[in-house]
Design a protein around this motif. Structure first.
Motif, PDB file in Angstrom:
ATOM      1  N   UNK A 239       0.773  -1.336  -0.548  1.00 27.61           N
ATOM      2  CA  UNK A 239       0.175  -0.060   0.080  1.00 27.61           C
ATOM      3  C   UNK A 239       0.826   0.934  -0.275  1.00 27.61           C
ATOM      4  N   UNK A 240       0.445   2.346  -0.623  1.00 25.73           N
ATOM      5  CA  UNK A 240       1.496   3.767  -1.295  1.00 25.73           C
ATOM      6  C   UNK A 240       0.747   4.743  -0.429  1.00 25.73           C
ATOM      7  N   UNK A 241       0.762   5.914  -0.222  1.00 26.54           N
ATOM      8  CA  UNK A 241       0.787   7.199  -0.297  1.00 26.54           C
ATOM      9  C   UNK A 241       1.834   7.264  -1.514  1.00 26.54           C
ATOM     10  N   UNK A 242       1.303   8.114  -1.841  1.00 26.59           N
ATOM     11  CA  UNK A 242       2.134   8.622  -3.092  1.00 26.59           C
ATOM     12  C   UNK A 242       1.894  10.434  -3.343  1.00 26.59           C
ATOM     13  N   UNK A 243       2.261  10.979  -2.966  1.00 21.48           N
ATOM     14  CA  UNK A 243       2.266  12.529  -2.892  1.00 21.48           C
ATOM     15  C   UNK A 243       3.124  13.610  -3.761  1.00 21.48           C
TER      16      UNK A 243
ATOM     17  N   UNK B 148       6.819  10.858  -2.137  1.00 24.01           N
ATOM     18  CA  UNK B 148       7.295  12.191  -1.855  1.00 24.01           C
ATOM     19  C   UNK B 148       7.751  12.501  -2.988  1.00 24.01           C
ATOM     20  N   UNK B 149       6.848  12.654  -4.649  1.00 24.78           N
ATOM     21  CA  UNK B 149       7.478  12.415  -5.911  1.00 24.78           C
ATOM     22  C   UNK B 149       8.178  14.048  -5.777  1.00 24.78           C
ATOM     23  N   UNK B 150       8.524  13.879  -7.129  1.00 22.46           N
ATOM     24  CA  UNK B 150       8.959  15.559  -7.259  1.00 22.46           C
ATOM     25  C   UNK B 150       9.762  15.345  -8.669  1.00 22.46           C
ATOM     26  N   UNK B 151       9.878  17.214  -8.869  1.00 21.03           N
ATOM     27  CA  UNK B 151      11.088  16.725 -10.242  1.00 21.03           C
ATOM     28  C   UNK B 151      11.796  16.442 -10.338  1.00 21.03           C
TER      29      UNK B 151
ATOM     30  N   UNK C 197      -2.277  13.816  -4.084  1.00 27.36           N
ATOM     31  CA  UNK C 197      -2.165  12.992  -3.269  1.00 27.36           C
ATOM     32  C   UNK C 197      -3.411  11.436  -3.727  1.00 27.36           C
ATOM     33  N   UNK C 198      -2.469  10.727  -4.147  1.00 31.69           N
ATOM     34  CA  UNK C 198      -2.875   9.317  -4.031  1.00 31.69           C
ATOM     35  C   UNK C 198      -2.415   8.207  -3.141  1.00 31.69           C
TER      36      UNK C 198
ATOM     37  N   UNK D 223      -3.561  17.988   0.542  1.00 36.72           N
ATOM     38  CA  UNK D 223      -2.090  16.455   1.519  1.00 36.72           C
ATOM     39  C   UNK D 223      -2.565  16.641   2.601  1.00 36.72           C
ATOM     40  N   UNK D 224      -3.589  17.909   3.264  1.00 33.68           N
ATOM     41  CA  UNK D 224      -4.195  17.577   4.628  1.00 33.68           C
ATOM     42  C   UNK D 224      -5.286  16.490   4.767  1.00 33.68           C
TER      43      UNK D 224
END
Length: 594
Positions: free
Chosen positions: A487-491, A517-520, A555-556, A570-571
């Motif tokens: 299970x993953x929370x990806x933001x 945490x996905x970022x450029x 967020x997914x 996010x909140x």
């Protein structure tokens, strides 16, 4: 007298206890066993044959299925036995191509359409089981009977020598094919139809044609299929006409007549096998009865035209295995398994309709069907949008879960007379086509039948994309390879754990979940914004940014099968996690207060 001596004297083998018994060592059973083996579940496979089947059967592999092979660490072993970007072309008898299915997307990390050799894929799965000491396979054992109670399933099996043994399992999965003994014993209805005509499939070595794709030829005299497969194999399929028999067609002189129009010298063809089969379209009323579940052909069978029988079975395996593992390992209550039928049955029905419609195009049985095919041929030449519809594979119903383990409101019962009429319109070619089109709620027919779909643009219940990303160590890999099967929370662009409540954190730890945490990609060298316990990934292809940029939430929540369980801001992460826990019916221990 010891129990072991007594067992030998009565021609009985020692009893076996296991968490999950799987009946049938076909691809679906083998995939479930691999997925459960990864989770540490005790698995016993029971197969009446003495080895897995070694002749070619399925030939089409989707990107979704390859993603499941990736999940069990076997994609790289399988890929050398595939042909990526394997286009499917519908042609007339004189060679005019009126529809070509050639999707070029790799949104799930792999080519959308691939040719493959099923015996080699099945062998990859079978060999993969050797990695798991808690997975055992009993070849040469047929199930004689079974019965279930509140605590498990008791199975009586007999081996090839006639010796019997008792197997006690917490759960049992029937993956024993279209004529499933498990399904028949459960008395689960298997409604549908069998087409009156038959086809003969002919597999040959040393490909005598060489054309690189699959061709469905709508020949008015005798429709046929010619498909290039890996390693120099080619498949021919010909419609069997009335009063023709398998025995007659298989004679060398008659086989030569069949393929004379396709090969230069029909007397120099290296045959592997020839077999006559019928096209069936059937669907089980339910995929679960207590502690016994059905998957693959035991739950649904469909015509071969879109190559979806194999792939639908792999989807079953991916959906069921993580839920079964959670129940067996005590993470969730058995009610979680109810979501299996709720999520998988509707999509299996859609894929069956898709396969039937493709069959209606290749070999229509009625004047109306032939007229519809003629209209399609003419419209493809006049309207580019019709051709594009096929080229981009827009007709394929992608899995979309509106019930089950998804954070969506329960869909309302919608649709009036037209919707009810479409539900019953599956007997003729027009009915099957309209039924298929209505299942896409965003289509014109779907809107007329059901009204506007309020969830049309929601990603919840759909498979998440799989781009290539950069790891903190600098490697560029597919997304699943770095986040795993958790299970993953990806933001996107923010720490998903900021403001996380203690209760939500406990739930996520209980699930073995990850925070990502996905970022450029250019920001990966800066790590001050990444707290402990959070994995940062670089968006190498900008596909994650594009995905989130097209939606109002950043967020997914991803399930182990890589479907989107929910989306939020996010909140709202803590509330989303707690809501998901309710859907999963988690078993929390006394010291895990939320």
């Amino acid at each position: 007298m010891s129990l072991e001596v007594e067992a030998r004297g009565s021609n009985r083998l020692p009893d076996i206890e296991t968490d999950v018994a799987i009946v049938g060592a076909g691809p679906v059973g083998l995939m479930i066993a691999n997925l459960l083996g990864q989770s540490g579940v005790r698995v016993l496979m029971i197969e009446k044959l003495e080895q897995i089947i070694d002749y070619p059967r399925a030939i089409g592999l989707d990107d979704e299925s390859l993603r499941v092979f990736q999940a069990i660490g076997l994609a790289d072993t399988l890929v050398p036995h595939t042909t990526p970007d394997h286009w499917m072309r519908f042609t007339t008898g004189d060679g005019y191509c009126f529809a070509s299915i050639e999707p070029r997307t790799d949104e799930f990390g792999w080519s959308r359409r691939n040719a493959f050799l099923q015996p080699l894929a099945d062998n990859v799965l079978c060999e993969g089981l050797k990695r798991f000491p808690r997975v055992q396979v009993l070849f040469g054992h047929g199930v004689e009977s079974f019965e279930q109670d509140a605590h498990g399933v008791t199975i009586e099996a007999r081996d090839v020598s006639g010796a019997t043994r008792r197997i006690r399992a917490g759960y049992m999965v029937g993956t024993d094919g279209g004529n499933s003994f498990v399904r028949r014993t459960l008395n689960v209805s298997f409604d549908g139809r069998t087409k009156p005509n038959k086809w003969i499939v002919v597999d040959v070595r040393n490909d005598p044609v060489g054309e690189p794709h699959i061709y469905l030829v709508c020949d008015n005299e005798r429709p046929y299929v010619s498909a290039a497969l890996p390693h120099g194999i080619r498949r021919f399929e010909f419609k069997v006409m009335q009063n023709e028999t398998e025995e007659e067609l298989s004679k060398p002189e008659n086989m030569a007549k069949l393929i004379r129009k396709l090969v230069a010298d029909p007397d120099k063809v290296d045959y592997i096998r020839k077999r006559v089969y019928t096209h069936n379209a059937r669907l089980a009323d339910t995929f679960r009865v207590g502690r016994v579940l059905l998957a693959g052909d035991a739950a649904h069978i469909m015509p071969v035209w879109q190559g979806q029988g194999y792939n639908s079975g792999i989807r079953d395996a991916s959906n069921l295995a993580w839920k079964l593992a959670m129940v067996v390992n005590g993470t969730s209550r058995p009610s979680l398994l109810d979501s299996y039928t709720a999520e998988r049955r509707a999509h299996a029905r859609s894929m069956t309709h898709l396969s039937e419609v493709a069959g209606d195009i290749v070999a229509p049985e009625t004047k109306l069907g032939k007229a519809m095919r003629g209209l399609l041929i003419k419209s493809s030449a006049v309207f580019p949008s019709v051709r594009r519809y096929f080229v981009e594979m827009r007709f394929k119903p992608m899995p979309r879960y509106e019930r089950g383990i998804v954070l969506l409101p329960e869909p309302k019962k919608t649709g009036g007379w037209l919707a009810r009429r479409l539900e019953r319109a599956g007997n003729g070619p027009l009915g099957r086509l309209l039924n298929l089109m209505s299942q896409n709620r965003a289509s014109l027919v779907g809107r007329l039948a059901y009204g506007r779909d309020p969830l049309e643009k929601s990603p919840v219940g759909r498979m998440f994309i799989q781009p290539r990303v950069r790891t903190p160590e600098g490697q560029i890999v597919r997304l699943d390879d770095v986040i795993g099967n958790n299970f993953t929370v990806l933001a996107w662009g923010a720490d998903p754990t900021f403001g996380l409540t203690d209760g939500a954190r406990v739930i996520w730890e209980h699930l073995g979940g990850r925070f990502v945490f996905a970022k450029p990609d250019v920001q990966m060298s800066h790590s001050d914004d990444v707290p402990a316990g959070v994995l940062a990934i670089g968006d190498v292809q900008n596909r994650l940014k594009d995905w989130f940029g097209a939606r109002p939430t950043s967020v997914v929540l991803l399930r182990p099968d890589r479907f989107v369980a929910g989306v939020c801001s996010p909140q709202e992460v803590s509330n989303a996690i707690i809501e998901l826990a309710g859907k999963l019916d988690l078993v929390m221990h006394a010291n895990q207060s939320i």
